[in-house]
Motif scaffolding. Structure first.
Motif, PDB file in Angstrom:
ATOM      1  N   CYS A 141      -8.614  -5.753   3.189  1.00 36.69           N
ATOM      2  CA  CYS A 141      -9.474  -6.052   2.032  1.00 36.69           C
ATOM      3  C   CYS A 141      -9.972  -4.767   1.391  1.00 36.69           C
ATOM      4  N   SER A 142     -10.195  -3.769   2.218  1.00 34.58           N
ATOM      5  CA  SER A 142     -10.769  -2.522   1.729  1.00 34.58           C
ATOM      6  C   SER A 142      -9.733  -1.677   0.989  1.00 34.58           C
ATOM      7  N   ALA A 143      -8.545  -1.542   1.561  1.00 35.03           N
ATOM      8  CA  ALA A 143      -7.510  -0.710   0.942  1.00 35.03           C
ATOM      9  C   ALA A 143      -6.194  -0.903   1.681  1.00 35.03           C
ATOM     10  N   PRO A 144      -5.048  -0.569   1.042  1.00 32.22           N
ATOM     11  CA  PRO A 144      -3.770  -0.610   1.765  1.00 32.22           C
ATOM     12  C   PRO A 144      -3.834   0.319   2.975  1.00 32.22           C
TER      13      PRO A 144
ATOM     14  N   LEU B  95      -0.476 -10.703   3.858  1.00 29.07           N
ATOM     15  CA  LEU B  95      -0.228  -9.274   3.676  1.00 29.07           C
ATOM     16  C   LEU B  95       1.220  -9.052   3.277  1.00 29.07           C
ATOM     17  N   ARG B  96       1.453  -7.949   2.588  1.00 29.92           N
ATOM     18  CA  ARG B  96       2.840  -7.555   2.328  1.00 29.92           C
ATOM     19  C   ARG B  96       2.948  -6.047   2.466  1.00 29.92           C
TER      20      ARG B  96
ATOM     21  N   PRO C  57      -4.741  -9.874  -4.225  1.00 28.52           N
ATOM     22  CA  PRO C  57      -6.068  -9.239  -4.079  1.00 28.52           C
ATOM     23  C   PRO C  57      -7.213 -10.243  -4.128  1.00 28.52           C
ATOM     24  N   ARG C  58      -6.953 -11.392  -4.766  1.00 29.00           N
ATOM     25  CA  ARG C  58      -8.026 -12.388  -4.859  1.00 29.00           C
ATOM     26  C   ARG C  58      -8.366 -12.997  -3.499  1.00 29.00           C
ATOM     27  N   SER C  59      -7.435 -12.870  -2.550  1.00 31.75           N
ATOM     28  CA  SER C  59      -7.702 -13.472  -1.248  1.00 31.75           C
ATOM     29  C   SER C  59      -8.801 -12.739  -0.484  1.00 31.75           C
TER      30      SER C  59
ATOM     31  N   ILE D 215     -11.279 -14.113   2.530  1.00 33.24           N
ATOM     32  CA  ILE D 215     -11.359 -13.488   3.854  1.00 33.24           C
ATOM     33  C   ILE D 215     -12.804 -13.114   4.163  1.00 33.24           C
ATOM     34  N   ARG D 216     -13.469 -12.513   3.162  1.00 32.95           N
ATOM     35  CA  ARG D 216     -14.866 -12.104   3.374  1.00 32.95           C
ATOM     36  C   ARG D 216     -15.761 -13.301   3.673  1.00 32.95           C
TER      37      ARG D 216
END
Lengths: 802, 229
Positions: free
Chosen positions: A399-402, A449-450, A461-463, A467-468
């Motif tokens: 969620c934070s970054a790749p 994830l991909r 990214p909307r997921s 998740i949060r």
């Protein structure tokens, strides 16, 4: 370094307060540069100040910008309490330090502001921290972080919340490489294990032991009235307890479950003729109500608080001078920690009174008293880091970054509990996060994830929002809010399973008052006021603690004594009677009694293995009985024994208690078991397979339970190696099922099963008939009974010859 | 025997513990509410995502039932597919299994509310499509006719997925039988159910209705003795 001694400003402050600094506080300051440090101190030993002193000193010169120290505690209330306590030195020394808390209760605007402009000291919980590190701006927020203080780390270390926290710390360590860790713990049996879990592996983590303080003054309440044979109410003790409350300034009355606390509180008030101000505090009450009680406690307005584990931890509630434990403490460590709540003054012994709720608990309490005197603490060793928490962590990081998988793997291996994680195990978790696992890869929703340019990232990214919304490892039993009709105010919560048993007109207790069930409206239980004195529905469920092995062994040793001078007469007479008609259980052996009762054949097994292990033993025994055509119908368990009833009497014990091939058939047997389904629900929720919170609101428990049960059934049938099932099995074997204890028990007692055949129930077995919570066996016995009953019903309806 | 034998409109029928119905003199096997493709449809419509295996599971059980009795005719009493899209997108495995089952016997798809369209021709699922099927004195249709008063004696239907239990036992799928009609349990995996004591079913059936529980044995009990949920 000059920074590591107490600056004059602080010395002066201590002097004006008339305090002298404790040796361990000096030591903490001197060793402030250590990468990790664990302080073990009794409650009231100035532990928190010891943790914060280096921070206050470092921040006193106004040079640091942004977040300096992160304080993490298991309780929201603790964060609020610390904020209040830190305010005193900061104001009085005019230190340029901003302290704020951030928990689930903090407002949205406040939280947003904190991310843009973090305070010097942020007080939070593991869940709120997990949320923080999931934000894109996490690197910015934590860049200047110097210290992290984990309070009550012994409590966190026992659960998955601790694992989640340590994973979050590994992330923080990467974002702020110079980060130093401090753990604050109450007295525990294995400090090394906590230190290992806390340090960034392979860093060492030195342990600092504060002086333990004087021995506590503990006794057992003996009343002229006899405790009942079973149950956890301890209603008989009310007059004596009121008397004790009267003689002390402030008393904490601890209970093992919320339901027991509610009932006791109600009964206290019925007998409280003197109108003593007594409050109640437990996790099912609404936030407002808890806050009210907490505030009254701080002001010193309350003479007693009936409470549960929600008050277990080191909140400073002023002048508590007596702790009463209702019901056997089940675990000596917890007892000691609870006792520590009385007298928050160093060098004054804490005072505690144990109140057994039933005859058997008298024995347990005496055993616990002995253990407490010898400071013989107990605990179960913890297993490797749980993979469901790891899955959640991977999603949080995404969620934070790749992220680069190898970098993340290495980072995770710095967490003590995951220091032995294999790359394959990590890759399996990553694959689960990416695809949902083999059986589920047909669906897009679980492909979260991909991989892109050898980094993994969220597919959509909307997921991140979803998740949060579902972060955290606390698995609450599904609860429903209770409200008066047409009122916005919540009285508290009850478990969904309990709500399902209610029919309109039923009365039950909540927040100390009797209410009448009216209707179920969406996710709210609507009630009305009720003037009655006895609630019709006695209780709602609560977690049951398992008596520790060490305590059980102590009880068995006591049984072998000739007489029991420490036990009250009613209890020793009861045991003598058992010895006359049958036998008393012995350590290293298993006593089995069989006798007919109520038209059923009963078998009582005194295993003393604790409630979870006994439940598993019950499953193993009934499975073997089913296979042998003995038609078991159900069983009931307590900490010390289990009772199985069925259609056929058991005569040959040896094959039933054979320690070999225990796992045969157990897996299939367990598969359909509610315990497994519950474990699955927890693991799948933590790992993100089941989302409890959706944009449309929270799913009702029944909906969620239904979906998770069929999901479990399908996976069990078609993809039994699915990661979620592996985790479920592992967890069930360890925690809820306590398989290890059963295995050990059967090996230890092989060939030492004493079978006593009797004509009727024995003194020790009698309480089991009053025990609630029967576990039914859906086997051939029940099928036969159903047929018999159906034939009767057909005959009654005049359809017998149809 | 594990099944329960009874007469409806003077015709001998067997209720099997797996939820299927056997009509011995005509060698007809009847199953209701297979709901094939259910998980796929739920997923398509944004519900919970179940591993798509229940179709295979239902067909396995159907194969077992067919193999045990070798019927001359199989009647699927409606809602055989969870919706027409599910029927259209039936997997090759589903089609092959159905073709194998249909070999050497008649196969009748009765239309249901979930699968109103013709399954036989356009969708290539074999068998013949019917709104309802009469085999004097019995009538097979998906949904029972409105009320207990105007019912044709000998009606066999599905649709409601009835379940029942007596005190102290768990609800299980059941047949509902009175003098005039029979309502069948759902044969499909994951098809849920409706308590047989609910008003909608009570209004359809007479007061002396029998619930025939499925499970290990087919067990008849008076519906009035079943628990209300």
């Amino acid at each position: 370094m000059e920074m590591n001694t107490l600056p004059p400003k602080f010395e002066d402050w201590f002097t004006t307060k008339g305090w002298s600094i404790h040796p361990h506080q000096v030591e903490m300051l001197a060793r402030a540069d250590a990468p990790s440090l664990l302080l073990i101190a009794p409650t009231g030993g100035g532990k928190t100040l010891a943790g914060f002193l280096p921070t206050l000193v470092e921040l006193a010169n106004d040079a640091h910008k942004g977040l300096h120290t992160l304080y993490v505690s298991p309780l929201k209330a603790l964060a609020a309490d610390i904020k209040r306590n830190l305010g005193t030195p900061i104001t009085e020394m005019s230190l340029p330090i901003r302290v704020e808390d951030r928990t689930g209760d903090t407002s949205y605007t406040q939280k947003r502001r904190q991310r843009a402009d973090p305070p010097h000291i942020l007080l939070t919980t593991p869940e709120s921290l997990a949320l923080l590190i999931s934000y894109e701006d996490a690197p910015k927020i934590f860049a200047g972080l110097r210290r992290v203080i984990v309070d009550e780390i012994h409590a966190l270390a026992e659960s998955k919340r601790g694992d989640q926290l340590m994973l979050a710390l590994s992330r923080l360590q990467t974002l702020a490489p110079g980060l130093r860790r401090v753990g604050l713990s109450a007295t525990v049996e294995d400090p090394d294990a906590i230190a290992h879990g806390m340090a960034a592996h392979p860093d060492p983590c030195p342990i600092l032991l504060a002086h333990p303080g004087p021995n506590p003054d503990i006794s057992m309440l003996v009343t002229t009235q006899r405790p009942p044979w079973s149950g956890g109410g301890a209603k008989y003790s009310i007059p004596a307890v009121l008397d004790l409350v009267n003689k002390h300034k402030t008393t904490l009355i601890f209970h093992n479950t919320r339901a027991q606390a509610e009932i006791y509180f109600h009964n206290l008030w019925l007998a409280n003729d003197g109108g003593l101000p007594i409050g109640i505090h437990h996790g099912s009450l609404s936030r407002d109500q808890r806050a009210k009680v907490e505030a009254a406690m701080v002001r010193g307005d309350l003479r007693a608080i009936v409470c549960t584990g929600s008050l277990d931890l080191g909140i400073d509630w002023g002048n508590v001078d007596l702790v009463i434990q209702i019901g056997a403490p089940k675990n000596v460590k917890r007892l000691i920690q609870r006792i520590g709540r009385a007298n928050h003054h160093y060098n004054v012994p804490s005072k505690a009174v144990l109140v057994p709720a039933n005859r058997f608990e008298v024995v347990e309490c005496v055993a616990a008293l002995e253990a407490a005197k010898e400071n013989d603490l107990d605990g179960d060793p913890k297993g490797a880091g749980p993979r469901d928490v790891l899955c959640q962590h991977i999603l949080i990081v995404a969620c934070s970054a790749p992220f680069d998988p190898t970098e993340l793997f290495n980072e995770i291996r710095t967490v003590g509990a995951f220091s032995n994680l294999s790359r394959t195990a990590f890759d399996n978790c990553l694959d689960f996060c990416a695809t949902g696992g083999y059986a589920l890869r047909a669906y897009d929703q679980w492909k979260r994830l991909r991989e892109l340019n050898s980094k993994w990232q969220l597919r959509d990214p909307r997921s991140a929002a979803r998740i949060r919304m579902n972060l955290g490892t606390i698995y609450d039993i599904e609860t429903l809010k209770v409200k008066f009709r047409r009122s916005a105010k919540s009285l508290g919560e009850v478990e969904e399973a309990f709500a399902a048993t209610l029919t309109p007109g039923d009365t039950f207790l909540i927040g100390g008052q009797i209410v009448r069930y009216e209707a179920l409206n969406q996710l709210t239980v609507e009630v009305s006021r009720n003037k009655g004195t006895t609630p019709k529905v006695a209780t709602f469920f609560g977690t049951k603690f398992s008596t520790s092995t060490q305590l059980s062994q102590r009880i068995l040793r006591m049984f072998q004594e000739d007489h029991w001078p420490d036990l009250p007469d009613h209890t020793s007479e009861w045991l003598q009677m058992q010895r006359r008609v049958s036998k008393l259980p012995e350590a290293g052996r298993i006593l089995v009694e069989t006798f007919p009762q109520n038209g059923r054949e009963n078998m009582v097994v005194y295993s003393f293995a604790g409630i979870n292990a006994n439940r598993t033993l019950g499953l193993i025994l009934t499975q073997r009985m089913e296979a042998a055509g003995l038609n078991p119908l159900g069983f009931v368990v307590t900490d010390y024994a289990l009772m199985i009833w069925g259609l056929t009497a058991v005569t040959n014990m040896e094959p039933l208690f054979d320690p070999d091939n225990m796992r045969d058939g157990l897996e299939t047997w367990l598969q359909g078991n509610a315990v497994m389904k519950r474990s699955f629900r927890m693991a799948a929720t933590i790992a993100g397979l089941i989302e409890r919170n959706t944009r449309g609101g929270r799913k009702s428990g029944r909906q969620a339970t239904f979906s998770s049960d069929i999901l479990y059934d399908t996976l069990a049938k078609y993809d039994p190696d699915h990661l979620m099932l592996q985790i479920t099995y592992e967890e069930a074997m360890r925690g809820l099922v306590d398989f290890g204890r059963v295995e050990e028990l059967l090996h230890r007692t092989k060939g030492r099963v004493d079978h006593v055949t009797l004509k009727r129930v024995t003194p020790l077995a009698a309480p089991l008939f009053l025990e609630p919570g029967c576990i039914p066996i859906f086997g051939d016995g029940r099928e036969r009974l159903l047929q018999d009953r159906a034939a009767e019903l057909m005959a009654e309806a005049g359809l017998a010859n149809l | 025997m594990n099944h329960y034998a009874f007469y409806l409109a003077n015709t001998l029928l067997h209720a099997y513990p797996d939820g299927s119905l056997w009509y011995p003199s005509k060698r007809i096997l009847c199953v209701s509410d297979l709901h094939l493709g259910k998980s796929e449809r739920i997923a398509r419509r944004g519900g919970i995502l179940l591993p798509p295996y229940e179709t295979r599971e239902t067909l396995w059980r159907l194969e077992k039932a067919v193999a045990a009795i070798d019927p001359a005719k199989v009647i699927c009493l409606g809602d055989s597919f969870d919706d027409l899209d599910a029927a259209k997108s039936a997997s090759d495995e589903t089609r092959t299994t159905l073709a194998r089952l249909q070999t050497g016997r008649e196969w009748v798809w009765i239309e249901g509310n979930h699968d109103p369209g013709p399954l036989d021709l356009g969708l290539g699922l074999g068998g013949s499509h019917r709104e309802e099927f009469k085999s004097d004195p019995l009538t097979f249709r998906h949904i029972a006719q409105a009320s207990a008063q105007d019912v044709v004696v000998g009606e066999i239907s599905g649709h409601y997925h009835p379940k029942a239990a007596i005190l102290g036992t768990r609800h299980r799928p059941c047949f509902l039988l009175d003098k005039a009609r029979l309502i069948m349990p759902a044969f499909g995996t994951y098809t849920g159910g409706m308590s047989a004591r609910q008003a909608v079913l009570a209004n359809l059936m007479s007061t002396d209705t029998l619930a025939i529980l499925t499970g290990k044995y087919a067990i008849p009990i008076p519906l009035a003795a079943c628990t209300i949920r």
